[in-house]
Design a protein around this motif. Structure first.
Motif, PDB file in Angstrom:
ATOM      1  N   ILE A  86     -61.123  44.876 -62.789  1.00  0.00           N
ATOM      2  CA  ILE A  86     -60.050  43.907 -63.009  1.00  0.00           C
ATOM      3  C   ILE A  86     -59.142  44.405 -64.124  1.00  0.00           C
ATOM      4  N   ARG A  87     -57.834  44.361 -63.891  1.00  0.00           N
ATOM      5  CA  ARG A  87     -56.877  44.896 -64.860  1.00  0.00           C
ATOM      6  C   ARG A  87     -55.833  43.885 -65.332  1.00  0.00           C
ATOM      7  N   ASP A  88     -55.536  42.852 -64.555  1.00  0.00           N
ATOM      8  CA  ASP A  88     -54.503  41.901 -64.962  1.00  0.00           C
ATOM      9  C   ASP A  88     -54.949  40.474 -64.676  1.00  0.00           C
ATOM     10  N   LEU A  89     -54.130  39.509 -65.092  1.00  0.00           N
ATOM     11  CA  LEU A  89     -54.490  38.108 -64.973  1.00  0.00           C
ATOM     12  C   LEU A  89     -54.543  37.649 -63.520  1.00  0.00           C
ATOM     13  N   ALA A  90     -53.706  38.213 -62.669  1.00  0.00           N
ATOM     14  CA  ALA A  90     -53.723  37.830 -61.258  1.00  0.00           C
ATOM     15  C   ALA A  90     -55.063  38.207 -60.619  1.00  0.00           C
ATOM     16  N   GLU A  91     -55.535  39.420 -60.888  1.00  0.00           N
ATOM     17  CA  GLU A  91     -56.826  39.847 -60.355  1.00  0.00           C
ATOM     18  C   GLU A  91     -57.967  39.031 -60.951  1.00  0.00           C
ATOM     19  N   LEU A  92     -57.863  38.703 -62.236  1.00  0.00           N
ATOM     20  CA  LEU A  92     -58.901  37.897 -62.872  1.00  0.00           C
ATOM     21  C   LEU A  92     -58.958  36.502 -62.262  1.00  0.00           C
ATOM     22  N   GLY A  93     -57.793  35.904 -62.034  1.00  0.00           N
ATOM     23  CA  GLY A  93     -57.760  34.574 -61.437  1.00  0.00           C
ATOM     24  C   GLY A  93     -58.377  34.552 -60.053  1.00  0.00           C
ATOM     25  N   GLN A  94     -58.085  35.579 -59.237  1.00  0.00           N
ATOM     26  CA  GLN A  94     -58.660  35.648 -57.902  1.00  0.00           C
ATOM     27  C   GLN A  94     -60.172  35.866 -57.964  1.00  0.00           C
ATOM     28  N   ARG A 168     -55.811  40.108 -70.613  1.00  0.00           N
ATOM     29  CA  ARG A 168     -54.949  39.551 -71.658  1.00  0.00           C
ATOM     30  C   ARG A 168     -54.098  40.636 -72.307  1.00  0.00           C
ATOM     31  N   GLU A 169     -54.710  41.798 -72.540  1.00  0.00           N
ATOM     32  CA  GLU A 169     -53.946  42.904 -73.113  1.00  0.00           C
ATOM     33  C   GLU A 169     -52.847  43.357 -72.166  1.00  0.00           C
ATOM     34  N   SER A 170     -53.159  43.370 -70.868  1.00  0.00           N
ATOM     35  CA  SER A 170     -52.151  43.752 -69.881  1.00  0.00           C
ATOM     36  C   SER A 170     -50.994  42.760 -69.863  1.00  0.00           C
ATOM     37  N   GLU A 171     -51.298  41.465 -69.998  1.00  0.00           N
ATOM     38  CA  GLU A 171     -50.255  40.441 -70.031  1.00  0.00           C
ATOM     39  C   GLU A 171     -49.372  40.622 -71.251  1.00  0.00           C
TER      40      GLU A 171
END
Length: 385
Positions: A86-94, A168-171
């Motif tokens: 997982i690298r970003d918030l969209a992937e984390l949310g899914q 979070r860092e990616s955001e």
């Protein structure tokens, strides 16, 4: 089969069953007992309650049926992303939504209770938004509460925390992207160290805003119009780029703050004393404003008794916690108390905007301004904004 058995033993027709389950139609109950479609958990619980069945047993049956139906709904071609990738918030949310489904899609009330049993805080509304992929946990504590609610054991939670940190860092990096572009333009020799009109407008349009006057400078107030609500206001492009300012008239943000206010009044977590809760219920929240990371929340106070309680900032932390559940990003909540002066003898010390809002809402009976320019300001007293 369990639902049909319960109805037959109880000897209820679907008409009588619908009368015993207010808000649920006869056809919905028939479909739930037919076995052809997956019913909602609330329908199953109402069915079980009307037939005097064991609701926990029905909950277990529903979760098993829901779990069995998931592969058919998602399809075998959908690949679940490993947590370590997982690298970003969209992937984390899914990934969090998939986790909830794999854990049997427990009810949001049950998730709240599971987290509470481990000494963690997770409201039903927050669990709903995370499970429906509408937001991601805003803090590590909220993430751990969600993982506990989904039955993730302690030794397996650290990999999720690492994924949350990366996302979070990616955001944060993505928020800095526009600023980096600006710095690159200036470094390339833009005359006077300023942006051209076209790239500045392009950055403005990304925030659903359009200019009404020529662009001047990155940190100079700019009159713009909101494309969503047609409101006119002045804002710095630097604040828009850093997402520290939004349209003040747009209902989306204010509705979220209003939900936070309603959640505060419910006092589900006992963060308010009885006196504070009564004082807040006797008051009214006016239209909030976010500017440069500060959320200004005017609160109209109608009685001296409520004002005496709310002058203490002890309840501000509870409001800020409720706001953080509904608004993303780090921000500071600034509370402004607005009073209705009976004698109109005190000039507001924080400007006239909060009193104008109270006047527009029909809460203020006196005039907005309590003095003229030719008259000297009266001495401040204990009452005021």
């Amino acid at each position: 089969m369990a639902l049909r058995f319960g109805r037959e033993v109880k000897g209820l027709s679907f008409v009588k069953l619908a009368e015993a389950t207010p808000g649920i139609s006869r056809s919905t109950l028939q479909r739930a007992a037919s076995g052809t479609r997956m019913p909602k958990l609330g329908v199953v619980r109402a069915f079980a309650h009307a037939c005097h069945l064991n609701e926990e047993w029905l909950d277990d049956l529903w979760q098993e049926a829901h779990r069995a139906s998931q592969p058919e709904q998602q399809g075998p071609a959908i690949q679940q992303l490993p947590v370590g990738q997982i690298r970003d918030l969209a992937e984390l949310g899914q990934a969090l939504t998939d986790l909830w489904r794999r854990s049997g899609a427990p009810s949001f009330r049950l998730m709240h209770l599971r987290a509470k049993n481990e000494g963690l805080e997770l409201s039903s509304s927050t669990a709903h938004r995370i499970c429906r992929h509408r937001r991601v946990p805003g803090s590590r504590a909220r993430l751990e509460a969600f993982l506990a609610a989904c039955g993730v054991v302690l030794r397996e939670r650290e990999v999720w925390v690492d994924a949350w940190t990366r996302a979070r860092e990616s955001e944060h990096k993505s928020r800095r992207h526009d600023v980096i572009e600006i710095e690159a333009m200036i470094a390339a020799g833009v005359p006077g160290g300023k942006l051209y009109q076209k790239p500045a407008v392009r950055l403005l349009l990304k925030a659903d805003l359009t200019p009404t006057e020529p662009y001047r400078a990155f940190d100079t107030p700019w009159t713009v119009r909101c494309l969503r609500c047609e409101a006119l206001f002045r804002v710095r492009l630097s604040d828009i780029v850093m997402r520290q300012a939004t349209c003040q008239a747009c209902p989306v943000q204010n509705n979220r703050v209003l939900k936070a206010w309603e959640e505060l009044l419910e006092n589900r977590f006992g963060a308010l004393t009885q006196e504070q809760e009564q004082a807040l219920r006797a008051s009214a929240m006016l239209k909030a404003r976010l500017y440069r990371g500060v959320l200004e929340v005017p609160v109209f106070v109608s009685t001296p008794e409520a004002g005496a309680v709310l002058r203490s900032p002890d309840w501000h932390a509870a409001l800020e916690t409720a706001v953080q559940r509904h608004l993303r990003g780090a921000l500071h909540v600034d509370v402004l108390l607005v009073y209705d002066y009976a004698d109109n003898s005190v000039a507001p010390v924080n400007g006239h905007r909060p009193r104008r809002l109270a006047k527009q809402a029909g809460l203020l009976t006196g005039p907005v301004e309590t003095h003229t320019r030719d008259e000297p300001l009266p001495k401040p007293t204990n009452s005021g904004v």
